[in-house]
Design a protein around this motif. Structure first.
Motif, PDB file in Angstrom:
ATOM      1  N   LYS A  10       0.825  -1.214   0.000  1.00 37.21           N
ATOM      2  CA  LYS A  10       0.000   0.000   0.000  1.00 37.21           C
ATOM      3  C   LYS A  10       0.858   1.263   0.000  1.00 37.21           C
ATOM      4  O   LYS A  10       0.547   2.229  -0.691  1.00 37.21           O
ATOM      5  CB  LYS A  10      -0.945   0.009   1.201  1.00 37.21           C
ATOM      6  N   GLU A  11       1.921   1.248   0.764  1.00 43.04           N
ATOM      7  CA  GLU A  11       2.775   2.433   0.864  1.00 43.04           C
ATOM      8  C   GLU A  11       3.385   2.805  -0.491  1.00 43.04           C
ATOM      9  O   GLU A  11       3.402   3.972  -0.877  1.00 43.04           O
ATOM     10  CB  GLU A  11       3.882   2.193   1.893  1.00 43.04           C
ATOM     11  N   THR A  12       3.874   1.818  -1.226  1.00 45.37           N
ATOM     12  CA  THR A  12       4.458   2.134  -2.530  1.00 45.37           C
ATOM     13  C   THR A  12       3.378   2.485  -3.554  1.00 45.37           C
ATOM     14  O   THR A  12       3.663   3.205  -4.508  1.00 45.37           O
ATOM     15  CB  THR A  12       5.345   0.984  -3.041  1.00 45.37           C
ATOM     16  N   PHE A  13       2.136   2.019  -3.345  1.00 41.81           N
ATOM     17  CA  PHE A  13       1.022   2.486  -4.184  1.00 41.81           C
ATOM     18  C   PHE A  13       0.879   3.995  -4.028  1.00 41.81           C
ATOM     19  O   PHE A  13       0.819   4.734  -5.010  1.00 41.81           O
ATOM     20  CB  PHE A  13      -0.291   1.790  -3.786  1.00 41.81           C
ATOM     21  N   TYR A  14       0.823   4.453  -2.783  1.00 40.63           N
ATOM     22  CA  TYR A  14       0.681   5.895  -2.539  1.00 40.63           C
ATOM     23  C   TYR A  14       1.866   6.680  -3.090  1.00 40.63           C
ATOM     24  O   TYR A  14       1.695   7.770  -3.647  1.00 40.63           O
ATOM     25  CB  TYR A  14       0.521   6.178  -1.041  1.00 40.63           C
ATOM     26  N   GLU A  15       3.063   6.153  -2.950  1.00 37.71           N
ATOM     27  CA  GLU A  15       4.246   6.837  -3.479  1.00 37.71           C
ATOM     28  C   GLU A  15       4.168   6.972  -4.999  1.00 37.71           C
ATOM     29  O   GLU A  15       4.487   8.028  -5.555  1.00 37.71           O
ATOM     30  CB  GLU A  15       5.516   6.086  -3.077  1.00 37.71           C
ATOM     31  N   GLU A  16       3.743   5.907  -5.674  1.00 38.44           N
ATOM     32  CA  GLU A  16       3.631   5.940  -7.137  1.00 38.44           C
ATOM     33  C   GLU A  16       2.551   6.918  -7.578  1.00 38.44           C
ATOM     34  O   GLU A  16       2.758   7.728  -8.476  1.00 38.44           O
ATOM     35  CB  GLU A  16       3.347   4.524  -7.673  1.00 38.44           C
ATOM     36  N   ILE A  17       1.400   6.880  -6.921  1.00 33.87           N
ATOM     37  CA  ILE A  17       0.309   7.804  -7.254  1.00 33.87           C
ATOM     38  C   ILE A  17       0.754   9.242  -6.999  1.00 33.87           C
ATOM     39  O   ILE A  17       0.537  10.124  -7.826  1.00 33.87           O
ATOM     40  CB  ILE A  17      -0.957   7.473  -6.435  1.00 33.87           C
ATOM     41  N   SER A  18       1.361   9.470  -5.873  1.00 33.38           N
ATOM     42  CA  SER A  18       1.811  10.816  -5.542  1.00 33.38           C
ATOM     43  C   SER A  18       2.828  11.331  -6.559  1.00 33.38           C
ATOM     44  O   SER A  18       2.743  12.469  -7.015  1.00 33.38           O
ATOM     45  CB  SER A  18       2.406  10.838  -4.133  1.00 33.38           C
ATOM     46  N   SER A  19       3.771  10.476  -6.953  1.00 32.61           N
ATOM     47  CA  SER A  19       4.790  10.917  -7.906  1.00 32.61           C
ATOM     48  C   SER A  19       4.188  11.207  -9.272  1.00 32.61           C
ATOM     49  O   SER A  19       4.664  12.096  -9.986  1.00 32.61           O
ATOM     50  CB  SER A  19       5.912   9.891  -8.024  1.00 32.61           C
ATOM     51  N   LYS A  20       3.151  10.480  -9.653  1.00 29.49           N
ATOM     52  CA  LYS A  20       2.537  10.675 -10.976  1.00 29.49           C
ATOM     53  C   LYS A  20       1.533  11.818 -10.985  1.00 29.49           C
ATOM     54  O   LYS A  20       1.485  12.600 -11.926  1.00 29.49           O
ATOM     55  CB  LYS A  20       1.819   9.406 -11.444  1.00 29.49           C
ATOM     56  N   GLU A  64      -0.889  -9.419  -6.445  1.00 27.30           N
ATOM     57  CA  GLU A  64      -0.061 -10.360  -5.683  1.00 27.30           C
ATOM     58  C   GLU A  64       0.575  -9.692  -4.464  1.00 27.30           C
ATOM     59  O   GLU A  64       0.968 -10.364  -3.519  1.00 27.30           O
ATOM     60  CB  GLU A  64       1.042 -10.935  -6.570  1.00 27.30           C
ATOM     61  N   HIS A  65       0.675  -8.365  -4.487  1.00 28.60           N
ATOM     62  CA  HIS A  65       1.382  -7.635  -3.440  1.00 28.60           C
ATOM     63  C   HIS A  65       0.484  -6.777  -2.561  1.00 28.60           C
ATOM     64  O   HIS A  65       0.888  -6.416  -1.460  1.00 28.60           O
ATOM     65  CB  HIS A  65       2.445  -6.722  -4.063  1.00 28.60           C
ATOM     66  N   VAL A  66      -0.661  -6.416  -3.072  1.00 28.30           N
ATOM     67  CA  VAL A  66      -1.531  -5.469  -2.372  1.00 28.30           C
ATOM     68  C   VAL A  66      -2.842  -6.174  -2.021  1.00 28.30           C
ATOM     69  O   VAL A  66      -3.410  -6.863  -2.876  1.00 28.30           O
ATOM     70  CB  VAL A  66      -1.784  -4.222  -3.259  1.00 28.30           C
ATOM     71  N   PRO A  67      -3.341  -6.011  -0.805  1.00 28.69           N
ATOM     72  CA  PRO A  67      -4.564  -6.707  -0.397  1.00 28.69           C
ATOM     73  C   PRO A  67      -5.770  -6.392  -1.290  1.00 28.69           C
ATOM     74  O   PRO A  67      -5.959  -5.255  -1.720  1.00 28.69           O
ATOM     75  CB  PRO A  67      -4.817  -6.190   1.022  1.00 28.69           C
ATOM     76  N   ASP A  68      -6.565  -7.430  -1.542  1.00 30.06           N
ATOM     77  CA  ASP A  68      -7.751  -7.276  -2.404  1.00 30.06           C
ATOM     78  C   ASP A  68      -8.712  -6.225  -1.889  1.00 30.06           C
ATOM     79  O   ASP A  68      -9.271  -5.468  -2.678  1.00 30.06           O
ATOM     80  CB  ASP A  68      -8.489  -8.611  -2.549  1.00 30.06           C
ATOM     81  N   ASP A  69      -8.934  -6.163  -0.568  1.00 32.15           N
ATOM     82  CA  ASP A  69      -9.889  -5.195  -0.041  1.00 32.15           C
ATOM     83  C   ASP A  69      -9.432  -3.760  -0.317  1.00 32.15           C
ATOM     84  O   ASP A  69     -10.236  -2.884  -0.636  1.00 32.15           O
ATOM     85  CB  ASP A  69     -10.167  -5.419   1.441  1.00 32.15           C
ATOM     86  N   PHE A  70      -8.141  -3.523  -0.243  1.00 32.76           N
ATOM     87  CA  PHE A  70      -7.599  -2.190  -0.550  1.00 32.76           C
ATOM     88  C   PHE A  70      -7.801  -1.867  -2.027  1.00 32.76           C
ATOM     89  O   PHE A  70      -8.283  -0.788  -2.381  1.00 32.76           O
ATOM     90  CB  PHE A  70      -6.113  -2.139  -0.184  1.00 32.76           C
ATOM     91  N   LEU A  71      -7.455  -2.811  -2.906  1.00 32.90           N
ATOM     92  CA  LEU A  71      -7.611  -2.579  -4.349  1.00 32.90           C
ATOM     93  C   LEU A  71      -9.074  -2.411  -4.733  1.00 32.90           C
ATOM     94  O   LEU A  71      -9.394  -1.619  -5.630  1.00 32.90           O
ATOM     95  CB  LEU A  71      -6.974  -3.717  -5.142  1.00 32.90           C
ATOM     96  N   THR A  72      -9.972  -3.109  -4.064  1.00 33.95           N
ATOM     97  CA  THR A  72     -11.400  -2.955  -4.330  1.00 33.95           C
ATOM     98  C   THR A  72     -11.835  -1.520  -4.072  1.00 33.95           C
ATOM     99  O   THR A  72     -12.545  -0.915  -4.885  1.00 33.95           O
ATOM    100  CB  THR A  72     -12.229  -3.924  -3.465  1.00 33.95           C
ATOM    101  N   VAL A  73     -11.376  -0.940  -2.986  1.00 39.09           N
ATOM    102  CA  VAL A  73     -11.723   0.450  -2.669  1.00 39.09           C
ATOM    103  C   VAL A  73     -11.085   1.400  -3.684  1.00 39.09           C
ATOM    104  O   VAL A  73     -11.730   2.366  -4.129  1.00 39.09           O
ATOM    105  CB  VAL A  73     -11.322   0.815  -1.222  1.00 39.09           C
ATOM    106  N   VAL A  74      -9.851   1.143  -4.077  1.00 32.57           N
ATOM    107  CA  VAL A  74      -9.188   1.989  -5.082  1.00 32.57           C
ATOM    108  C   VAL A  74     -10.005   1.988  -6.383  1.00 32.57           C
ATOM    109  O   VAL A  74     -10.255   3.048  -6.961  1.00 32.57           O
ATOM    110  CB  VAL A  74      -7.738   1.507  -5.347  1.00 32.57           C
ATOM    111  N   ILE A  75     -10.448   0.820  -6.824  1.00 28.62           N
ATOM    112  CA  ILE A  75     -11.234   0.726  -8.062  1.00 28.62           C
ATOM    113  C   ILE A  75     -12.580   1.410  -7.881  1.00 28.62           C
ATOM    114  O   ILE A  75     -13.073   2.092  -8.797  1.00 28.62           O
ATOM    115  CB  ILE A  75     -11.401  -0.751  -8.500  1.00 28.62           C
TER     116      ILE A  75
END
Length: 91
Positions: A10-20, A64-75
């Motif tokens: 999750k942390e690197t998801f936020y870093e990638e989104i923030s950088s983009k 494979e790296h990020v929990p499904d419940d988190f990705l469900t909310v992102v989508i």
């Protein structure tokens, strides 16, 4: 473009989104889903009046790296933002 190779949790998801996304706004995004929604919505990209198309490369491998419940909310957030000129593709 969101690249799977940079998203390990999750942390690197936020870093990638923030950088983009936040680089375009000269801002920094807090690392939570509310801030993610703000960046996409009326307090961020939408406020600037710019449509945005987000491409998430290797989304299936990200799962494979990020929990499904988190990705469900992102989508769900991305789906809500489609009415506000934000579109996306999961590759």
């Amino acid at each position: 473009v969101i690249k799977k190779s940079k998203i390990k949790d999750k942390e690197t998801f936020y870093e990638e989104i923030s950088s983009k996304l936040c680089a375009r706004m000269d801002d920094v995004m807090d690392h939570n889903l509310g801030a993610f929604m703000d960046v996409l919505g009326d307090k961020g990209i939408r406020e600037r009046g710019e449509p945005m198309h987000l491409v998430w490369e290797n989304y299936e491998r990200t799962k494979e790296h990020v929990p499904d419940d988190f990705l469900t909310v992102v989508i769900e957030i991305l789906d809500m933002m489609e009415a506000k000129d934000v579109s996306y593709d999961l590759k």
